[in-house]
Design an enzyme around this catalytic site. Structure first.
Site, PDB file in Angstrom:
ATOM      1  N   PRO A 208      35.067   9.350  42.172  1.00  0.00           N
ATOM      2  CA  PRO A 208      33.797   9.096  42.861  1.00  0.00           C
ATOM      3  C   PRO A 208      33.182   7.745  42.494  1.00  0.00           C
ATOM      4  O   PRO A 208      31.965   7.623  42.359  1.00  0.00           O
ATOM      5  CB  PRO A 208      32.923  10.261  42.395  1.00  0.00           C
ATOM      6  CG  PRO A 208      33.409  10.542  41.005  1.00  0.00           C
ATOM      7  CD  PRO A 208      34.886  10.241  41.008  1.00  0.00           C
ATOM      8  N   GLY A 209      34.038   6.726  42.310  1.00  0.00           N
ATOM      9  CA  GLY A 209      33.541   5.380  42.102  1.00  0.00           C
ATOM     10  C   GLY A 209      33.296   4.699  43.435  1.00  0.00           C
ATOM     11  O   GLY A 209      33.240   5.344  44.493  1.00  0.00           O
ATOM     12  N   ALA A 210      33.181   3.375  43.411  1.00  0.00           N
ATOM     13  CA  ALA A 210      32.834   2.643  44.626  1.00  0.00           C
ATOM     14  C   ALA A 210      33.884   2.829  45.721  1.00  0.00           C
ATOM     15  O   ALA A 210      33.554   3.120  46.879  1.00  0.00           O
ATOM     16  CB  ALA A 210      32.658   1.164  44.301  1.00  0.00           C
TER      17      ALA A 210
ATOM     18  N   TRP B 279      44.003  15.660  38.014  1.00  0.00           N
ATOM     19  CA  TRP B 279      43.729  16.061  39.395  1.00  0.00           C
ATOM     20  C   TRP B 279      45.007  16.154  40.208  1.00  0.00           C
ATOM     21  O   TRP B 279      45.194  17.104  40.992  1.00  0.00           O
ATOM     22  CB  TRP B 279      42.773  15.061  40.045  1.00  0.00           C
ATOM     23  CG  TRP B 279      41.380  15.148  39.519  1.00  0.00           C
ATOM     24  CD1 TRP B 279      40.758  14.296  38.658  1.00  0.00           C
ATOM     25  CD2 TRP B 279      40.431  16.175  39.804  1.00  0.00           C
ATOM     26  NE1 TRP B 279      39.490  14.715  38.387  1.00  0.00           N
ATOM     27  CE2 TRP B 279      39.248  15.858  39.084  1.00  0.00           C
ATOM     28  CE3 TRP B 279      40.454  17.318  40.601  1.00  0.00           C
ATOM     29  CZ2 TRP B 279      38.117  16.664  39.143  1.00  0.00           C
ATOM     30  CZ3 TRP B 279      39.328  18.121  40.665  1.00  0.00           C
ATOM     31  CH2 TRP B 279      38.177  17.782  39.943  1.00  0.00           C
TER      32      TRP B 279
ATOM     33  N   ARG C  50      30.991  -0.702  30.456  1.00  0.00           N
ATOM     34  CA  ARG C  50      32.032   0.232  30.867  1.00  0.00           C
ATOM     35  C   ARG C  50      33.398  -0.261  30.421  1.00  0.00           C
ATOM     36  O   ARG C  50      33.597  -1.461  30.223  1.00  0.00           O
ATOM     37  CB  ARG C  50      32.021   0.383  32.401  1.00  0.00           C
ATOM     38  CG  ARG C  50      30.745   0.971  32.974  1.00  0.00           C
ATOM     39  CD  ARG C  50      30.896   1.223  34.458  1.00  0.00           C
ATOM     40  NE  ARG C  50      31.039  -0.024  35.204  1.00  0.00           N
ATOM     41  CZ  ARG C  50      30.069  -0.599  35.903  1.00  0.00           C
ATOM     42  NH1 ARG C  50      28.852  -0.066  35.908  1.00  0.00           N
ATOM     43  NH2 ARG C  50      30.294  -1.714  36.571  1.00  0.00           N
ATOM     44  N   PRO C  51      34.376   0.639  30.279  1.00  0.00           N
ATOM     45  CA  PRO C  51      35.753   0.210  29.990  1.00  0.00           C
ATOM     46  C   PRO C  51      36.266  -0.717  31.089  1.00  0.00           C
ATOM     47  O   PRO C  51      35.854  -0.597  32.252  1.00  0.00           O
ATOM     48  CB  PRO C  51      36.543   1.517  29.946  1.00  0.00           C
ATOM     49  CG  PRO C  51      35.527   2.574  29.656  1.00  0.00           C
ATOM     50  CD  PRO C  51      34.256   2.111  30.320  1.00  0.00           C
TER      51      PRO C  51
ATOM     52  N   LYS D  90      47.915 -10.800  45.145  1.00  0.00           N
ATOM     53  CA  LYS D  90      46.582 -10.356  44.735  1.00  0.00           C
ATOM     54  C   LYS D  90      46.482 -10.251  43.218  1.00  0.00           C
ATOM     55  O   LYS D  90      45.446 -10.551  42.624  1.00  0.00           O
ATOM     56  CB  LYS D  90      46.241  -9.012  45.376  1.00  0.00           C
ATOM     57  CG  LYS D  90      44.779  -8.635  45.114  1.00  0.00           C
ATOM     58  CD  LYS D  90      44.339  -7.365  45.792  1.00  0.00           C
ATOM     59  CE  LYS D  90      42.836  -7.176  45.545  1.00  0.00           C
ATOM     60  NZ  LYS D  90      42.384  -5.817  45.865  1.00  0.00           N
TER      61      LYS D  90
END
Length: 307
Positions: free
Chosen positions: A19-21, A94, A267-268, A188
């Site tokens: 549930p991050g960005a 998960w 944050r990590p 990238k």
């Protein structure tokens, strides 16, 4: 292990891990298209939640199921991983319950190890790596802002990629299908493996690359990354280093990086999945990458000291 998956319909359930960005953005866009979405990650006690999405259409809210216990999930036909690279351990829990032989697993992350780390859960023919190019910012629990310009997701032109395209195009984020995903991923990674750690180490934004000494370091690091990428089969041109530096120069004033944002927020950081991947692949090929290894050690030490 084969995979038997039909094309997605607008009513097919989709599980989103993280549930991050990125996870919130993909969950919101798919839910708005009618897919029943289950968002998998920490939610407190809520089982049904609303995502507030801010994008070029304004502010919209959409309801999703929210599951916070990996032991309570069952397999989905469509699973999308949107966690950051350093959150793989949590994602494994998960995927153990969400994935079976009929699942198409979309791994929407940076880096070049998409299939490697999910291999305990899914065969290669089930996995569709996806590069995330859209800009998303998590504004709080269940709130995300999406900014984009051009193709927001890049996937490979192979069997799982084509299956994933049918789902991802429903997000409206723009999906580019490329014949040579390896080259796209390493191109990238050249940006992310250098711009992210350098900005995080210096606590400065992209203007730090205007300093001659920092620019020389970045150019040398980029050369190391390109050498490893070519050994991995990426078709990176001779002027790839100059192209990446020009791209960095074109960033708007004050632009930062995700790793810098994570450091400033305490944050990590995902250094292991970016620069760490370069060093791991270099060792496999017997390629010396002393600058990348040194910067990786410094960022890892910094991350450890901050936590």
């Amino acid at each position: 292990m084969g995979v038997r998956v039909s094309e997605p319909s607008g009513s097919d359930p989709v599980a989103i891990v993280g549930p991050g960005a990125v996870g919130l953005a993909l969950a919101a866009r798919l839910a708005l298209e009618g897919h029943p979405v289950t968002l998998c990650g920490r939610s407190g006690s809520a089982t049904v939640a609303e995502i507030e999405l801010t994008d070029h259409q304004g502010i919209r809210t959409v309801a999703v199921d929210w599951q916070d216990d990996p032991a309570r999930v069952s397999p989905f036909r469509w699973v999308v991983v949107g966690t950051k690279l350093h959150q793989r351990d949590a994602a494994h829990a998960w995927l153990e319950g969400l994935v079976d032989r009929d699942t198409v697993l979309v791994v929407a992350q940076n880096g070049v190890e998409h299939r490697d780390w999910v291999s305990p859960h899914a065969a290669g023919g089930q996995v569709a790596p996806a590069l995330v190019h859209f800009n998303a910012e998590r504004l709080g629990r269940g709130r995300v802002e999406v900014r984009q310009d051009g193709a927001g997701l890049v996937i490979g032109d192979d069997a799982p990629g084509r299956r994933a395209h049918a789902l991802l195009e429903r997000t409206g984020l723009g999906v580019q299908v490329v014949a040579d995903f390896t080259t796209a991923a390493w191109h990238k990674l050249m940006v992310n493996a250098v711009a992210n750690p350098v900005t995080a180490l210096t606590s400065r934004r992209v203007e730090v690359f205007r300093d001659p000494s920092v620019r020389d370091l970045a150019a040398a690091m980029l050369g190391e990354v390109a050498a490893v990428g070519r050994a991995e089969g990426a078709r990176l041109p001779d002027d790839a280093v100059d192209d990446v530096l020009a791209w960095i120069d074109a960033r708007p004033s004050g632009a930062g990086s995700s790793m810098l944002a994570d450091r400033l927020a305490g944050r990590p950081m995902e250094h292991d999945g970016l620069l760490g991947a370069v060093v791991r692949k270099a060792r496999m090929h017997g390629i010396a990458v002393p600058l990348c290894a040194a910067v990786l050690a410094l960022v890892a030490a910094l991350d450890g000291a901050d936590h």
